[in-house]
Design a protein around this motif. Structure first.
Motif, mmCIF file in Angstrom:
data_model
loop_
_atom_site.group_PDB
_atom_site.id
_atom_site.type_symbol
_atom_site.label_atom_id
_atom_site.label_comp_id
_atom_site.label_asym_id
_atom_site.label_seq_id
_atom_site.Cartn_x
_atom_site.Cartn_y
_atom_site.Cartn_z
ATOM 1 N N ARG A 26 -24.250 -74.010 -0.936
ATOM 2 C CA ARG A 26 -22.985 -73.489 -1.459
ATOM 3 C C ARG A 26 -22.928 -71.960 -1.375
ATOM 4 O O ARG A 26 -22.882 -71.247 -2.385
ATOM 5 N N PRO A 27 -22.941 -71.416 -0.149
ATOM 6 C CA PRO A 27 -22.916 -69.959 0.029
ATOM 7 C C PRO A 27 -21.633 -69.326 -0.515
ATOM 8 O O PRO A 27 -20.570 -69.945 -0.524
ATOM 9 N N LYS A 28 -21.760 -68.094 -0.945
ATOM 10 C CA LYS A 28 -20.631 -67.345 -1.505
ATOM 11 C C LYS A 28 -19.621 -66.998 -0.422
ATOM 12 O O LYS A 28 -19.982 -66.632 0.693
ATOM 13 N N LEU A 29 -18.349 -67.117 -0.770
ATOM 14 C CA LEU A 29 -17.266 -66.761 0.140
ATOM 15 C C LEU A 29 -16.691 -65.410 -0.253
ATOM 16 O O LEU A 29 -16.551 -65.101 -1.441
ATOM 17 N N TYR A 30 -16.349 -64.600 0.741
ATOM 18 C CA TYR A 30 -15.803 -63.268 0.487
ATOM 19 C C TYR A 30 -14.359 -63.159 0.981
ATOM 20 O O TYR A 30 -13.961 -63.796 1.957
ATOM 21 N N THR B 34 -18.325 -66.491 4.743
ATOM 22 C CA THR B 34 -19.646 -66.318 4.134
ATOM 23 C C THR B 34 -20.404 -65.168 4.800
ATOM 24 O O THR B 34 -20.039 -64.720 5.886
ATOM 25 N N ARG B 35 -21.489 -64.739 4.161
ATOM 26 C CA ARG B 35 -22.302 -63.669 4.735
ATOM 27 C C ARG B 35 -22.903 -64.105 6.060
ATOM 28 O O ARG B 35 -22.964 -63.321 7.015
ATOM 29 N N VAL B 36 -23.364 -65.349 6.131
ATOM 30 C CA VAL B 36 -23.974 -65.853 7.363
ATOM 31 C C VAL B 36 -22.968 -65.805 8.513
ATOM 32 O O VAL B 36 -23.310 -65.423 9.640
ATOM 33 N N GLU B 37 -21.731 -66.180 8.234
ATOM 34 C CA GLU B 37 -20.697 -66.148 9.274
ATOM 35 C C GLU B 37 -20.414 -64.720 9.722
ATOM 36 O O GLU B 37 -20.173 -64.457 10.906
ATOM 37 N N ILE B 38 -20.449 -63.795 8.767
ATOM 38 C CA ILE B 38 -20.260 -62.374 9.093
ATOM 39 C C ILE B 38 -21.419 -61.883 9.951
ATOM 40 O O ILE B 38 -21.226 -61.186 10.946
ATOM 41 N N ASP B 39 -22.644 -62.268 9.558
ATOM 42 C CA ASP B 39 -23.838 -61.869 10.309
ATOM 43 C C ASP B 39 -23.792 -62.388 11.747
ATOM 44 O O ASP B 39 -24.199 -61.699 12.684
ATOM 45 N N GLU B 40 -23.298 -63.612 11.936
ATOM 46 C CA GLU B 40 -23.236 -64.207 13.267
ATOM 47 C C GLU B 40 -22.319 -63.404 14.182
ATOM 48 O O GLU B 40 -22.582 -63.243 15.374
ATOM 49 N N ILE B 41 -21.239 -62.897 13.624
ATOM 50 C CA ILE B 41 -20.285 -62.124 14.416
ATOM 51 C C ILE B 41 -20.823 -60.724 14.692
ATOM 52 O O ILE B 41 -20.737 -60.216 15.814
ATOM 53 N N ARG B 42 -21.415 -60.087 13.674
ATOM 54 C CA ARG B 42 -21.912 -58.713 13.821
ATOM 55 C C ARG B 42 -23.244 -58.653 14.548
ATOM 56 O O ARG B 42 -23.563 -57.657 15.187
ATOM 57 N N GLY B 43 -24.036 -59.706 14.396
ATOM 58 C CA GLY B 43 -25.350 -59.708 15.029
ATOM 59 C C GLY B 43 -26.414 -59.005 14.224
ATOM 60 O O GLY B 43 -27.529 -58.793 14.703
ATOM 61 N N VAL B 44 -26.101 -58.608 12.996
ATOM 62 C CA VAL B 44 -27.065 -57.947 12.108
ATOM 63 C C VAL B 44 -26.856 -58.436 10.679
ATOM 64 O O VAL B 44 -25.829 -59.026 10.358
ATOM 65 N N ASN B 45 -27.840 -58.185 9.828
ATOM 66 C CA ASN B 45 -27.725 -58.564 8.425
ATOM 67 C C ASN B 45 -26.695 -57.676 7.712
ATOM 68 O O ASN B 45 -26.694 -56.460 7.890
ATOM 69 N N SER B 46 -25.850 -58.280 6.912
ATOM 70 C CA SER B 46 -24.749 -57.547 6.282
ATOM 71 C C SER B 46 -24.874 -57.409 4.765
ATOM 72 O O SER B 46 -23.921 -57.001 4.097
#
Length: 211
Positions: free
Chosen positions: A156-160, A120-132
């Protein structure tokens, strides 16, 4: 494998190997997009063993004759693509310049999706530390990622996940090959370890509360 090629029913195929290679090339060229290996076998009327032999011979022929195309094997699908060494000419034809290449942030985001998908975007953001959000939009516009469903979680967040275009652009035949040739990025390893530690801490606190 036997010297003669056989169909799935065991009947000798009337076409010789060169004829089957020619037919396969026409099939993939006309499709213009990935074609399932099983569909190629069905259309050509050959067995799995015969298909593998034809693919091997076709790869060798493409390389030996220094053709401008290559055979791409994307998971269980086949597609024709251009040789990497001719990229400079294609960029000139399409008017592509280096400024249109992926930014550091986009590559970072793409790497996370490639190794962690579906994510998910939130999981990506957690790893990068910024909004994606912006980066994800650009990667989708370039056809490198796509939505692959919804996570069974609140909201139900979108999965990429990555696309066939991603495999083609980076020269991989499958995600398995990509992960085999490229170890998991250190940042993802650290994030996974920290996440497991936090989950363990939460579990311990929950057990203490129960007691």
């Amino acid at each position: 494998m036997e010297d003669n090629l056989f169909t799935a029913t065991g009947t000798p195929d009337p076409m010789d190997k060169e004829g089957l290679m020619s037919a396969l090339e026409s099939l993939l060229f006309a499709a213009g997009e990935p074609v399932k290996r099983s569909d190629c076998m069905r259309i050509l009327g050959i067995s799995e063993g015969a298909m593998e032999e034809i693919l091997t011979l076709y790869r060798q022929d493409l390389e030996a004759t220094k053709r401008g195309i290559r055979l791409l094997e994307l998971e269980n699908r086949l597609q024709l693509g251009t040789k990497e060494r001719n990229t400079v000419y294609l960029k000139e034809l399409l008017g592509v310049n280096e400024r249109q290449s992926l930014s550091k942030g986009a590559l970072e985001c793409l790497a996370i999706i490639a190794f962690k998908q579906p994510v998910t975007r939130v999981e990506i953001d957690e790893i990068r530390g910024v909004n994606s959000d912006y980066v994800l939009t650009k990667l989708q516009e370039k056809g490198l990622i796509k939505g692959v469903g919804r996570k069974d979680a609140p909201g139900r967040p979108k999965l990429y996940g990555t696309t066939d275009e991603f495999l083609i652009q980076f020269g991989f035949s499958s995600l398995k090959e990509m992960r085999k040739e490229n170890p998991l990025p250190e940042k993802l390893v650290e994030m996974d370890l920290r996440k497991k530690e936090m989950e363990q801490e939460s579990l311990e606190l929950f057990e203490e509360d129960e007691n």
